[in-house]
Design a protein around this motif. Structure first.
Motif, PDB file in Angstrom:
ATOM      1  N   GLU A   1      37.648  40.137  35.508  1.00 61.75           N
ATOM      2  CA  GLU A   1      37.187  41.250  36.338  1.00 61.75           C
ATOM      3  C   GLU A   1      38.304  42.291  36.441  1.00 61.75           C
ATOM      4  OE1 GLU A   1      34.190  41.627  37.499  1.00 61.75           O
ATOM      5  OE2 GLU A   1      33.495  39.667  36.795  1.00 61.75           O
ATOM      6  N   PRO A   2      37.973  43.568  36.619  1.00 66.49           N
ATOM      7  CA  PRO A   2      39.011  44.593  36.770  1.00 66.49           C
ATOM      8  C   PRO A   2      39.914  44.296  37.962  1.00 66.49           C
ATOM      9  CG  PRO A   2      36.848  45.582  36.432  1.00 66.49           C
ATOM     10  CD  PRO A   2      36.608  44.118  36.657  1.00 66.49           C
ATOM     11  N   VAL A   3      41.186  44.624  37.824  1.00 63.28           N
ATOM     12  CA  VAL A   3      42.127  44.488  38.931  1.00 63.28           C
ATOM     13  C   VAL A   3      42.599  45.880  39.332  1.00 63.28           C
ATOM     14  CG1 VAL A   3      42.862  42.158  38.354  1.00 63.28           C
ATOM     15  CG2 VAL A   3      44.076  44.107  37.357  1.00 63.28           C
ATOM     16  N   ASP A   4      42.872  46.059  40.617  1.00 64.02           N
ATOM     17  CA  ASP A   4      43.140  47.405  41.111  1.00 64.02           C
ATOM     18  C   ASP A   4      44.562  47.879  40.872  1.00 64.02           C
ATOM     19  OD1 ASP A   4      44.252  45.667  42.925  1.00 64.02           O
ATOM     20  OD2 ASP A   4      43.012  46.289  44.623  1.00 64.02           O
ATOM     21  N   ILE A   5      45.420  47.046  40.242  1.00 66.13           N
ATOM     22  CA  ILE A   5      46.761  47.514  39.906  1.00 66.13           C
ATOM     23  C   ILE A   5      46.843  48.033  38.471  1.00 66.13           C
ATOM     24  CG2 ILE A   5      47.883  45.963  41.557  1.00 66.13           C
ATOM     25  CD1 ILE A   5      48.663  44.179  39.175  1.00 66.13           C
ATOM     26  N   CYS A   6      45.733  48.058  37.750  1.00 68.64           N
ATOM     27  CA  CYS A   6      45.747  48.467  36.340  1.00 68.64           C
ATOM     28  C   CYS A   6      45.838  49.989  36.233  1.00 68.64           C
ATOM     29  CB  CYS A   6      44.501  47.965  35.625  1.00 68.64           C
ATOM     30  SG  CYS A   6      44.443  48.437  33.875  1.00 68.64           S
ATOM     31  N   GLN A   7      46.928  50.470  35.651  1.00 65.83           N
ATOM     32  CA  GLN A   7      47.145  51.917  35.561  1.00 65.83           C
ATOM     33  C   GLN A   7      46.192  52.576  34.557  1.00 65.83           C
ATOM     34  OE1 GLN A   7      49.539  49.574  35.173  1.00 65.83           O
ATOM     35  NE2 GLN A   7      51.233  49.952  36.607  1.00 65.83           N
ATOM     36  N   ARG A   8      45.904  51.875  33.474  1.00 63.91           N
ATOM     37  CA  ARG A   8      44.986  52.440  32.475  1.00 63.91           C
ATOM     38  C   ARG A   8      43.589  52.590  33.058  1.00 63.91           C
ATOM     39  NH1 ARG A   8      42.364  50.363  27.380  1.00 63.91           N
ATOM     40  NH2 ARG A   8      42.567  52.014  25.807  1.00 63.91           N
ATOM     41  N   ALA A   9      43.180  51.630  33.891  1.00 62.05           N
ATOM     42  CA  ALA A   9      41.869  51.717  34.535  1.00 62.05           C
ATOM     43  C   ALA A   9      41.809  52.898  35.503  1.00 62.05           C
ATOM     44  CB  ALA A   9      41.552  50.420  35.267  1.00 62.05           C
ATOM     45  N   ALA A  10      42.938  53.216  36.155  1.00 63.75           N
ATOM     46  CA  ALA A  10      42.969  54.355  37.076  1.00 63.75           C
ATOM     47  C   ALA A  10      42.676  55.649  36.332  1.00 63.75           C
ATOM     48  CB  ALA A  10      44.329  54.436  37.769  1.00 63.75           C
TER      49      ALA A  10
END
Length: 450
Positions: free
Chosen positions: A112-121
């Motif tokens: 699942e996505p994690v909220d510390i992922c910079q690329r996802a931001a």
């Protein structure tokens, strides 16, 4: 055509293996702006792409000096994430095709996505722009310094003249192999030339969608380092590599059509472009904390050095933090863009691009009005004239830049507290440790980090 266009879509892994892949490097860029990597041999490629590769969440609070700080958002050494190589962006690091690189997304062990992922931001902001009807393109210009000698005793590889043919010819073998390696990786460099400082080179990357552009900037930096080593050279993208010399920037060019209306024309920025630029202008203090967050960034960002020391914009004004570029008459309107001059390669390219996009989108949503353009060096005005024109000096210290970031609801909301809080902890650790050293020692401490 991208590298992945040539892969068999039914089984890109077999295509890579059949093409000679021997090792895959996958990486993230952390909150210190440092590329952290893990590698797998060919025989483990399929497993790595299926299961991911373990990475502790504590990397979110790993500092420039490799110390580990703390944040309420990260549970110290407890937990594990998975680095998931993105094979849609895979590329060879050289024409021989033995070593490939792929950027990674950070997922939980449940994928699942994690909220510390910079690329996802950055991906979130790209999706937000698409939803607003925008087709955004970003392009990075990367400056770096080339050295001979050793890491302990580096010497700049060329001694000028600035932008001269002599350093061009001195580095031609390196430059030719670099351009060939970039082409093999699907990165069609637009320019490569000596810059102002001794040993300084700039490579201009082509515009791409936001996530692809940030990926491309990381890929290009790896290729520069790899090719330099093959020629007995050392490369550094650090904001300052020689104390007292002009530093290295990482400029971001951005443009966006809105429902097919171009970014600009012969009359200047279009209506929506003005609001986008105004949004970035309004957030420049906080953006400085993201785009230029090292302990030497403020030392690079000084007036009359083309580093964007003042918050203002102007058409082809290289001293303004925001330079509007109309482009050649033969390439308009497609060439119109805005260059953000304050950034350097100590920033995380994904966070930098995400923060810029969020600021621009805020300007569009609020229909911000762009002030008058500045048509001369802002340093040439008196303090009173600058005040009357609304021109302000950008933060003079790292702590001031981080405080501005901390106070920016636009940037904090876009990146999320799970990124911003660890980011501030990392950069404030740097400020209290490396930042306390004299300039020459700070430069030495960062030279081989980037």
């Amino acid at each position: 055509m991208s590298v992945t266009d040539s892969l068999q879509p039914a089984d890109p892994i077999n295509a890579l293996l059949d093409g000679g892949l021997r090792m895959l490097i996958t990486s993230i860029v952390d909150n210190a702006g440092i590329t952290r990597a893990k590698s797998v041999p060919a025989r483990r490629l399929r497993t790595a792409v299926r299961d991911g590769i373990g990475l502790s969440p504590v990397f979110a609070v790993m500092c420039t000096d490799d110390a580990i700080t703390s944040s309420p958002m990260v549970n110290g050494p407890v937990g594990d994430n998975r680095l998931m190589p993105d094979l849609t962006a895979v590329a060879p690091l050289g024409p021989d095709g033995a070593v490939y690189w792929a950027p990674a997304d950070q997922l939980s062990q449940d994928h699942e996505p994690v909220d510390i992922c910079q690329r996802a931001a950055l991906r979130r902001q790209e999706e937000r722009a698409i939803a607003a009807g925008l087709n955004v393109k970003l392009g990075f210009e990367l400056e770096f310094t080339v050295f001979t000698g050793s890491a302990d005793d580096p010497r700049v590889a060329t001694l000028g003249p600035a932008y001269g043919v002599i350093p061009t010819l001195a580095l031609e073998d390196f430059a030719i192999e670099l351009l060939e390696a970039l082409d093999a990786a699907g990165v069609q460099a637009e320019q490569l030339h000596p810059e102002y400082a001794n040993g300084q080179v700039e490579v201009a990357l082509p515009p791409a969608s936001p996530v692809a552009a940030a990926d491309q900037s990381q890929l290009a930096r790896m290729i520069v380092h790899r090719v330099a080593r093959r020629h007995g050279l050392l490369a550094s993208f650090a904001p300052i590599t020689v104390a007292g010399a002009v530093g290295n920037g990482a400029h971001i060019h951005f443009s966006a059509t809105l429902n097919e209306v171009p970014f600009g024309d012969d009359g200047g920025p279009s209506s929506h472009a003005k609001s986008l630029i105004a949004g970035v202008l309004a957030e420049l203090d906080g953006l400085t904390g993201v785009l230029a967050p090292s302990v030497v960034s403020a030392d690079r960002r000084i007036p009359s050095h083309w580093a964007g020391a003042y918050a203002c914009w102007g058409t082809e004004n290289r001293e303004a933090a925001l330079r509007y570029v109309p482009g050649s008459v033969t390439s308009r309107p497609d060439s119109a863009n805005c260059e953000i001059k304050i950034g350097d390669a100590a920033g995380n390219a994904y966070l930098s691009a995400a923060a810029v996009l969020a600021s621009a989108l805020d300007g569009l949503e609020r229909r911000l009005v762009l002030p008058d353009a500045v048509d001369r060096d802002p340093a040439s005005y008196s303090d009173q004239e600058r005040s009357d024109l609304g021109i302000r000096r950008l933060p003079l210290t790292l702590e001031d830049a981080l405080s501005a970031l901390e106070q920016s609801s636009v940037i904090r909301s876009a990146l999320g507290e799970a990124i911003v809080d660890p980011f501030l902890a990392v950069r404030r650790h740097d400020a209290s440790t490396i930042g306390a050293l004299p300039l020459e020692e700070r430069v030495r401490a960062l030279r081989w980090r980037y």
